[in-house]
Design an enzyme around this catalytic site. Structure first.
Site, PDB file in Angstrom:
ATOM      1  N   HIS A 165       0.816  -1.233   0.000  1.00 24.22           N
ATOM      2  CA  HIS A 165       0.000   0.000   0.000  1.00 24.22           C
ATOM      3  C   HIS A 165       0.841   1.271   0.000  1.00 24.22           C
ATOM      4  CE1 HIS A 165      -3.548  -2.363   0.468  1.00 24.22           C
ATOM      5  NE2 HIS A 165      -3.239  -2.802   1.670  1.00 24.22           N
ATOM      6  N   ASP A 200      -2.704 -10.830  -1.968  1.00 28.33           N
ATOM      7  CA  ASP A 200      -3.156 -10.345  -0.662  1.00 28.33           C
ATOM      8  C   ASP A 200      -4.648  -9.988  -0.769  1.00 28.33           C
ATOM      9  OD1 ASP A 200      -1.817  -8.935   2.024  1.00 28.33           O
ATOM     10  OD2 ASP A 200      -3.579  -7.841   1.308  1.00 28.33           O
ATOM     11  N   HIS A 202      -6.067  -7.400  -0.012  1.00 23.47           N
ATOM     12  CA  HIS A 202      -6.283  -6.006  -0.404  1.00 23.47           C
ATOM     13  C   HIS A 202      -5.522  -5.671  -1.689  1.00 23.47           C
ATOM     14  CE1 HIS A 202      -6.642  -6.317   4.012  1.00 23.47           C
ATOM     15  NE2 HIS A 202      -7.650  -5.481   3.855  1.00 23.47           N
ATOM     16  N   ASP A 289      -4.182 -12.880   4.640  1.00 27.07           N
ATOM     17  CA  ASP A 289      -5.482 -12.313   5.030  1.00 27.07           C
ATOM     18  C   ASP A 289      -6.624 -12.753   4.109  1.00 27.07           C
ATOM     19  OD1 ASP A 289      -4.247 -10.748   3.103  1.00 27.07           O
ATOM     20  OD2 ASP A 289      -4.515  -8.840   4.163  1.00 27.07           O
TER      21      ASP A 289
END
Ligand SMILES: [Zn+2]
Length: 353
Positions: A165, A200, A202, A289
């Site tokens: 990110h 991931d 996200h 995750d």
């Protein structure tokens, strides 16, 4: 197979973060790495202590002002007055402000959201997370005669904090330095085409932004739909790149609640796109995750699923550097990483026969 870690990655210890209108208890804790380290040990796989490669590859991707902020923010923060919180956190978001006018202005410029707090030892961990990832890139760069191509074929970096990110000049989403981008850029010294595959939970909008106009680094991501889900402002299918980079950014946003076969349906499409690109090296951003019981999960991958994921990555048959990033179901990280590693070792045993 090589596995890298550095103990300095344990030092970053967030106390709180602000997300979706609430102050929250950190999920990105040092205990995550403690659990991850148990997996290679259980499988009798050696863990290598990362060497220092230096700041230059970091500055090839991130702004100097931003890197200086990460390094000095905490000491400048506590020097303001006694009313400051225990970590650098902003509630003002103003990326275009002048960063010369105090630490609060710098925080407003360089922290993109409330989920990247900076404490006393954060920079040490952030720096060594990038160094840990860079060790794998260096191993490929230094192996010009392919003497070590077998052991360099799969390199796993246990990195904390994560990176995908992080933007060119902003932290966010538990991320500070974009390790995937840093090693992709570093690998470009020798290799023509780098593919980053991100599985991931996200979307790695930091990686997307950094390579959006480039055709030498492919970014393909399978992630939860960003509608009302982090990073919220990016990760849709229509974001395909610009200019020379058009077509080299490929997003597979999954509807929330996607089951394991749905996850692999998107992973397979992502791998198909990657194979067409025919990269010299693959960087795999791995997030645990996506695991069904993870507090961040919007899909339902099982422990066995991580073994299948590793088998699929291995089957592409290119050198791969895996960056272990997200994953907050702490009590399952050991088991899930063991499953992932066993996907590679099973394949390797067959090769050796
Ligand atoms: Zn994640």
């Amino acid at each position: 197979m090589k596995i890298y870690n550095h103990e300095n990655q344990m030092l970053h210890h967030p106390q709180s973060y602000f997300s979706r209108g609430k102050m929250r208890q950190p999920q990105e804790k040092p205990e995550r790495l403690t659990e991850l380290l148990k997996a290679p040990e259980a499988l009798n796989l050696k863990i290598m202590m990362a060497d220092e490669i230096g700041i230059a590859p970091i500055l090839a991707v991130h702004d100097l002002g931003y890197v200086n902020f990460l390094k000095n923010a905490y000491s400048e923060w506590i020097a303001v007055d006694e009313d400051m919180g225990e970590e650098v956190q902003t509630t003002i978001y103003m990326p275009n402000n002048n960063d010369g006018l105090g630490i609060l202005a710098k925080a407003a410029k360089y922290q993109a959201d409330g989920s990247a707090p900076i404490g006393e030892h954060s920079w040490t961990s952030i720096y060594w997370s990038a160094q840990t990832a860079l060790n794998a890139a260096e191993a490929l760069l230094n192996d010009a005669d392919h003497q070590n191509s077998n052991e360099n074929k799969v390199q796993i970096c246990l990195t904390r904090p994560a990176g995908h990110h992080a933007r060119k000049s902003a932290a966010g989403g538990f991320c500070y330095l974009n390790n995937a981008a840093i090693i992709a850029e570093h690998l470009r010294q020798k290799f023509q085409k780098i593919a980053i595959i991100d599985t991931d939970m996200h979307h790695g909008q930091g990686i997307q932004e950094l390579f959006y106009d480039r055709n030498d680094v492919l970014y393909t991501s399978v992630h939860g739909s960003p509608i009302n889900f982090y990073p919220v402002v990016a990760g849709h299918e229509h974001e395909r790149g610009v200019g020379a980079g058009y077509g080299y950014n490929i997003n597979f946003p999954m509807p929330h609640g996607t089951d394991e076969s749905g996850f692999f349906h998107y992973v397979d499409q992502s791998i198909d796109a990657l194979k067409l690109f025919d990269p010299d090296v693959i960087v795999h951003v791995l997030g645990f995750d996506v695991y069904k019981d993870d507090p961040q999960a919007k899909c339902h991958v099982s422990t066995e699923g991580f073994k299948i994921l590793a088998e699929k990555i291995q089957a592409i048959n290119k050198p791969v550097i895996v960056l272990v990033e997200g994953g907050y179901c702490i009590e399952k990280l050991n088991e899930n990483l063991q499953a992932f590693l066993s996907g590679f070792t099973a394949e390797r045993t067959i090769d050796n026969d």
